[in-house]
Each structure stands twice: as C-alpha cells, then as structure tokens.
Write a protein that holds these residues in place. Sequence first.
Motif, PDB file in Angstrom:
ATOM      1  N   ASP A  76       0.935  -1.319  -0.192  1.00 45.64           N
ATOM      2  CA  ASP A  76      -0.027   0.156  -0.015  1.00 45.64           C
ATOM      3  C   ASP A  76       0.775   1.468   0.033  1.00 45.64           C
ATOM      4  OD1 ASP A  76      -2.733  -1.246   0.258  1.00 45.64           O
ATOM      5  OD2 ASP A  76      -2.067  -1.502   2.303  1.00 45.64           O
ATOM      6  N   CYS A  77       0.469   2.326  -0.523  1.00 47.53           N
ATOM      7  CA  CYS A  77       0.835   3.661  -0.324  1.00 47.53           C
ATOM      8  C   CYS A  77       1.065   3.941   0.995  1.00 47.53           C
ATOM      9  CB  CYS A  77      -0.039   4.691  -1.079  1.00 47.53           C
ATOM     10  SG  CYS A  77       0.789   6.267  -0.916  1.00 47.53           S
ATOM     11  N   ALA A  78       0.040   3.737   1.765  1.00 51.34           N
ATOM     12  CA  ALA A  78      -0.017   3.934   3.259  1.00 51.34           C
ATOM     13  C   ALA A  78      -0.736   2.572   4.088  1.00 51.34           C
ATOM     14  CB  ALA A  78      -0.520   5.199   3.787  1.00 51.34           C
ATOM     15  N   GLY A 115       8.024  -6.042   1.373  1.00 46.55           N
ATOM     16  CA  GLY A 115       6.634  -5.701   1.500  1.00 46.55           C
ATOM     17  C   GLY A 115       6.736  -4.216   1.824  1.00 46.55           C
ATOM     18  N   ARG A 116       5.952  -3.387   1.116  1.00 46.54           N
ATOM     19  CA  ARG A 116       5.739  -2.062   1.790  1.00 46.54           C
ATOM     20  C   ARG A 116       4.848  -2.445   3.034  1.00 46.54           C
ATOM     21  NH1 ARG A 116       5.886   3.156  -1.447  1.00 46.54           N
ATOM     22  NH2 ARG A 116       4.362   4.186  -0.326  1.00 46.54           N
ATOM     23  N   PHE A 117       5.083  -2.994   3.953  1.00 41.98           N
ATOM     24  CA  PHE A 117       4.170  -3.283   5.182  1.00 41.98           C
ATOM     25  C   PHE A 117       4.740  -3.467   6.432  1.00 41.98           C
ATOM     26  CE2 PHE A 117       3.903  -7.596   3.004  1.00 41.98           C
ATOM     27  CZ  PHE A 117       5.018  -8.242   3.726  1.00 41.98           C
ATOM     28  N   ALA A 122       3.194   6.248   7.852  1.00 39.82           N
ATOM     29  CA  ALA A 122       3.265   7.707   7.927  1.00 39.82           C
ATOM     30  C   ALA A 122       3.576   8.197   6.513  1.00 39.82           C
ATOM     31  CB  ALA A 122       4.604   8.033   8.921  1.00 39.82           C
ATOM     32  N   LYS A 123       3.011   9.423   6.383  1.00 44.86           N
ATOM     33  CA  LYS A 123       3.057   9.994   4.910  1.00 44.86           C
ATOM     34  C   LYS A 123       3.566  11.250   4.852  1.00 44.86           C
ATOM     35  CE  LYS A 123       2.053   8.108   1.941  1.00 44.86           C
ATOM     36  NZ  LYS A 123       3.291   7.248   1.281  1.00 44.86           N
ATOM     37  N   PRO A 124       4.401  11.806   3.981  1.00 47.63           N
ATOM     38  CA  PRO A 124       4.895  13.136   3.773  1.00 47.63           C
ATOM     39  C   PRO A 124       3.647  13.803   2.899  1.00 47.63           C
ATOM     40  CG  PRO A 124       5.787  11.621   2.111  1.00 47.63           C
ATOM     41  CD  PRO A 124       5.081  10.784   3.108  1.00 47.63           C
ATOM     42  N   MET A 359       5.355   4.726 -10.049  1.00 46.78           N
ATOM     43  CA  MET A 359       4.034   4.901  -9.383  1.00 46.78           C
ATOM     44  C   MET A 359       3.945   6.535  -9.337  1.00 46.78           C
ATOM     45  SD  MET A 359       2.693   1.868  -9.425  1.00 46.78           S
ATOM     46  CE  MET A 359       1.319   2.300  -8.601  1.00 46.78           C
ATOM     47  N   HIS A 360       5.120   7.091  -8.532  1.00 46.40           N
ATOM     48  CA  HIS A 360       4.806   8.472  -8.061  1.00 46.40           C
ATOM     49  C   HIS A 360       5.208   9.563  -8.962  1.00 46.40           C
ATOM     50  CE1 HIS A 360       4.787   5.858  -4.453  1.00 46.40           C
ATOM     51  NE2 HIS A 360       4.043   7.157  -4.071  1.00 46.40           N
ATOM     52  N   GLY A 361       5.653   9.231 -10.140  1.00 42.49           N
ATOM     53  CA  GLY A 361       5.937  10.369 -11.127  1.00 42.49           C
ATOM     54  C   GLY A 361       4.653  10.106 -12.037  1.00 42.49           C
ATOM     55  N   THR A 372      -5.486   9.430  -9.467  1.00 43.08           N
ATOM     56  CA  THR A 372      -5.119   8.226 -10.275  1.00 43.08           C
ATOM     57  C   THR A 372      -4.076   8.112 -10.918  1.00 43.08           C
ATOM     58  OG1 THR A 372      -6.530   6.688 -11.715  1.00 43.08           O
ATOM     59  CG2 THR A 372      -6.399   8.891 -12.350  1.00 43.08           C
ATOM     60  N   ARG A 373      -3.803   6.888 -11.563  1.00 45.23           N
ATOM     61  CA  ARG A 373      -2.631   6.626 -12.454  1.00 45.23           C
ATOM     62  C   ARG A 373      -3.080   5.868 -13.427  1.00 45.23           C
ATOM     63  NH1 ARG A 373       0.379   5.341  -6.928  1.00 45.23           N
ATOM     64  NH2 ARG A 373       1.516   7.341  -6.585  1.00 45.23           N
ATOM     65  N   ARG A 374      -2.467   5.779 -14.687  1.00 48.75           N
ATOM     66  CA  ARG A 374      -2.721   5.077 -15.872  1.00 48.75           C
ATOM     67  C   ARG A 374      -1.723   3.730 -15.996  1.00 48.75           C
ATOM     68  NH1 ARG A 374      -6.259   7.383 -19.361  1.00 48.75           N
ATOM     69  NH2 ARG A 374      -6.721   9.616 -18.647  1.00 48.75           N
ATOM     70  N   LEU A 401       6.369  -0.965  -6.207  1.00 48.85           N
ATOM     71  CA  LEU A 401       5.183  -0.649  -6.747  1.00 48.85           C
ATOM     72  C   LEU A 401       4.010  -0.218  -5.509  1.00 48.85           C
ATOM     73  CD1 LEU A 401       5.012  -3.445  -8.930  1.00 48.85           C
ATOM     74  CD2 LEU A 401       5.301  -1.392  -9.722  1.00 48.85           C
ATOM     75  N   GLU A 402       2.900   0.479  -5.818  1.00 49.67           N
ATOM     76  CA  GLU A 402       2.043   0.565  -4.769  1.00 49.67           C
ATOM     77  C   GLU A 402       0.766  -0.265  -5.363  1.00 49.67           C
ATOM     78  OE1 GLU A 402       3.112   4.936  -2.816  1.00 49.67           O
ATOM     79  OE2 GLU A 402       1.188   4.663  -4.213  1.00 49.67           O
ATOM     80  N   LEU A 403       0.433  -1.114  -4.638  1.00 49.47           N
ATOM     81  CA  LEU A 403      -0.591  -2.279  -5.005  1.00 49.47           C
ATOM     82  C   LEU A 403      -1.378  -2.770  -3.877  1.00 49.47           C
ATOM     83  CD1 LEU A 403       0.969  -5.297  -4.030  1.00 49.47           C
ATOM     84  CD2 LEU A 403       2.235  -4.859  -5.948  1.00 49.47           C
ATOM     85  N   VAL A 431      -4.527   7.798   0.184  1.00 50.95           N
ATOM     86  CA  VAL A 431      -3.508   8.730  -0.249  1.00 50.95           C
ATOM     87  C   VAL A 431      -3.457   8.310  -1.598  1.00 50.95           C
ATOM     88  CG1 VAL A 431      -2.361   8.813   1.931  1.00 50.95           C
ATOM     89  CG2 VAL A 431      -2.375   6.749   0.968  1.00 50.95           C
ATOM     90  N   ASP A 432      -2.454   7.536  -1.941  1.00 51.17           N
ATOM     91  CA  ASP A 432      -2.287   7.245  -3.385  1.00 51.17           C
ATOM     92  C   ASP A 432      -3.017   6.193  -4.186  1.00 51.17           C
ATOM     93  OD1 ASP A 432      -0.396   9.338  -3.596  1.00 51.17           O
ATOM     94  OD2 ASP A 432       1.362   8.327  -3.264  1.00 51.17           O
ATOM     95  N   PRO A 433      -3.214   6.347  -5.282  1.00 50.93           N
ATOM     96  CA  PRO A 433      -4.138   5.187  -6.194  1.00 50.93           C
ATOM     97  C   PRO A 433      -3.151   3.950  -6.312  1.00 50.93           C
ATOM     98  CG  PRO A 433      -3.380   6.751  -7.464  1.00 50.93           C
ATOM     99  CD  PRO A 433      -3.002   7.406  -6.286  1.00 50.93           C
TER     100      PRO A 433
HETATM  101 CO    CO Z   1       2.585   6.859  -2.537  1.00 49.79          CO
END
Ligand code: CO
Length: 457
Positions: A76-78, A115-117, A122-124, A359-361, A372-374, A401-403, A431-433
Amino acid sequence: MSPAETGPEPKLWTPDSWKARSAVQQPNYPDPAALDAALAELHRLPPLVTSWEVNTLKAQLADAQAGNRFVLQGGDCAESFADCESGLIANRLKVLLQMSLVLVHGLRTRVVRIGRFAGQYAKPRSADTETRDGLTLPCYRGDNVNAPDFTTASRTPDPQRLLEGHKRSAMTINFVRGLIDGGFADLHHPEYWDLDWVHHAPLAEEYAKRVEALGESVKFLETLAGQTIGDFNRVEFYSSHEALLLNAEAAQTRQVPRQPGWYNLSTHLPWIGMRTAAVDGAHVEYMRGIRNPIAVKISPTMSAEWVLALCEILNPRNEPGRLTLIHRMGAGKIADALPNLIDAVRSKGHRVLWLCDPMHGNTQSTGNGLKTRRFDDILSEVEQSFAIHADCGSRLGGVHLELTGEDVTECLGGARDLTETDLERAYRSQVDPRLNYEQALELALKIAGMSRGPQAA
Ligand code: CO
Ligand code: PEP
C-alpha cells in the motif's frame, strides 16, 4: 579510485544527531511530555525485526546489485490501522507471491521480496494544514500520526498512535512470518496463493501456464537431486517503510550483541522519501548512521551533484547492498532525467542498486478530482527503465510498486480497461492510487517478458 578509500572521516553520528538539522514533514505534537512518554515506551518494547535478518537482506541486495537477483518491493501507499486484518494481509501476500513467481519464471532469476508493510503508517504531505469551509486543521499524515476525518480531535497528532502502529506492525509481521513458515509460500503448492479471480481474469491463462511450467521445473530439479529441495518450501519476505517520523525511528534504533554499530530494528529496509532527501537535512543525517540497507527516492528535480552527494554521505565505504536508489520520474520525464544520473553514479564508481518506482511520477487527477494513475504510463516507465539502464551499461535491479490484493478501482486501464467511471466503484485509498490485484499481476507478466534475465552491472 572508488569513493570508499578517499575522503575525510564522517562526522560523529548518534541516533539523535539528526536533531541538529532541519527535520521537515514532522507532526506538531501539542503535548511534548506525552510524546516523550510514548517514545520511551517504544524504545522499551521488543523490536520488529532482527539484525540477522537485516544483514541477510543486505547480502541479497548486494547480490541483486551484482546482477543475480531482481527485487520486487510493493504494498500500500499507506497502511491503515483498520486494514490490519488477516484477509487483507493474506491477499496482499498472495499477489506479491504470484508476481514473484511470474518474475522468477520470466526473468530466470531469483527474486527478493520486500513488502511496503508492517510499518508504512506515516506519509509526507504537500501542505501542513488543510482548510475546508473556513476551518483549518493539520493535514492527515498517516495513521501513526492522526486520523483522516476532518475534525479537530481526529487531526490532532496523538503520540499514542506510534504505539498502536508498533503493535499493528508486529501483528502484521507475525502473521506474514506464520504463513510463510507454515508453508503458504511452498512452490509445490502455488494454489495456496490463488485469489478467486485467477479463474476468471483476462490473464488467468497466461498465469496458469507460467505456474505449470515452474511446477514442472521444480519436479525436474527434485528428480535430478533425488530429494525435495528445502529452498522450494519457503521464501523469504522482508519489510520496508518510509523512515519519516524521526523521533519514532530513533527510538527503535538499537545496538545488538556481537555486531558493531546501530540498527533500526523497526524494519529491514527503511527508505528516504523524495520530500525529505535534502543532503543537509535531518533524514539523511539519521539514515547515514544505521547499519540497515537503505533506499532513497530519486525524483526528476534532483541534479547529478545531489545524487552523488547522497551516495557519498549514505554509503561512504561503498559497501555492496547498502544503498538502493529508487527513481520515480514519470513516463514523460524519465528519458530526459535518468541517463545523466546513471552516468554520474557510474563514473564515480558508486555501487548502488537501481529500482524503478513507476507510480509516483505518474499521478494525475480525474475530472472528479480523484487521484489516479494510468496503467499504460506505469508500464511505459518500467519499459523505458529497462532500456535506459541497458543503454547506459547499467542494470535495472527491480521495481517498487503501490498495489493491493483487493479488487479496488484506483488506477485506470489494464486488461479490464478501467475508466474514470469505474473508479467510483471501489476507490478506497486515503492517499495514493494502487494497482489492484489484476493490474499488479498483469504488470508482473509484462515485466517477465521484458528482459532475458540479469546481466551484471
Ligand atoms: Co505513495
Ligand atoms: C511514497 O512512496 O508513497 C512516496 C510518497 O513517494 P515519493 O517520496 O517518491 O514521493
């Protein structure tokens, strides 16, 4: 000469030396005594990971840097406290395992799974405050700080949340370890990781073919060896998060018996986000002194001098596996921004592992104001990354990746060609998609076809 052998001795570092620098993106706690009490408790509680695991990951990242492994970092993003739930954790693990299986097969290389887990709480944020109908409140900075609802009570930073985040990270990592140790990731039983959709998704057939081929290879190798190969029964999984809240990161920074130096034992791989990567800032100061492998996000606004300074400060001994640079440029900018940075890092002899965060760009807003993101932009950035690294005599060592393992509708496109109207159906991110499970697996299948395996950098 490599940067390792030259240069002055780095200045004295302590887990608190960052306090003399400017620390951006930190919450304003209204009660400093309550913060101190929470940090003291955090410091006292057992850590989430061990220095042995941290060292093993560093060795594997060094191996990836040498061209022998590919890194899959995702989640996840967060994370949210509410999502610390067995089904959601298992599904996220399943999609990461499926993706890694496809990558092992397609790239013919071992995969490091991160994992992003278990701590990504916490998010900027781009602004400190948010105003609605004339009322201004602190912005939402992630569940470790405050809650998203737009009320004074929810938005006031609460240090007890750091302890709640620690508990939920511990529960997450405990469950992941239990599943893996119990055989959930056994290569003899990829059906354990099936998600319902495997039976009806547009890409189900391609996935099934790869799984079957891999199963045949496992059987073949075990026939040759005349025994079950232990390595196939379990895989390793590591945790990572953005090291944003420096008080909390420092409270979890420890010395351990029989190892020199200090380890951040709240995660295996902490990273520095784009907004906190100032060379003379507090985050870089904190991260330079810990023994963990660390990563930094690299944005298109960074100059070659900036990236070189980060390499010198964060990895002065040029230790293999220590430093990962995660470029997050955007599909439209990567061709201009990346080659120069790769050339600069190579020409100075810095040993780094390069990952692509596609993802983030590539974040944009829909007509209704949803972030969103394509899928096609994400795919294009990964494709371009492979090509640019190859052209520069370098190597893309993995993706970030954010998934999610859920059927959310947050990113556009993919095999089901999600449209802006579809986004309304199951948009859950605060937060982010994120890529949903199908889009994530589709991306892995595409990456699996992009490179014929690793070549040394
Ligand atoms: Co993010
Ligand atoms: C993130 O990874 O969620 C993030 C905020 O990334 P970046 O620092 O690259 O913007």
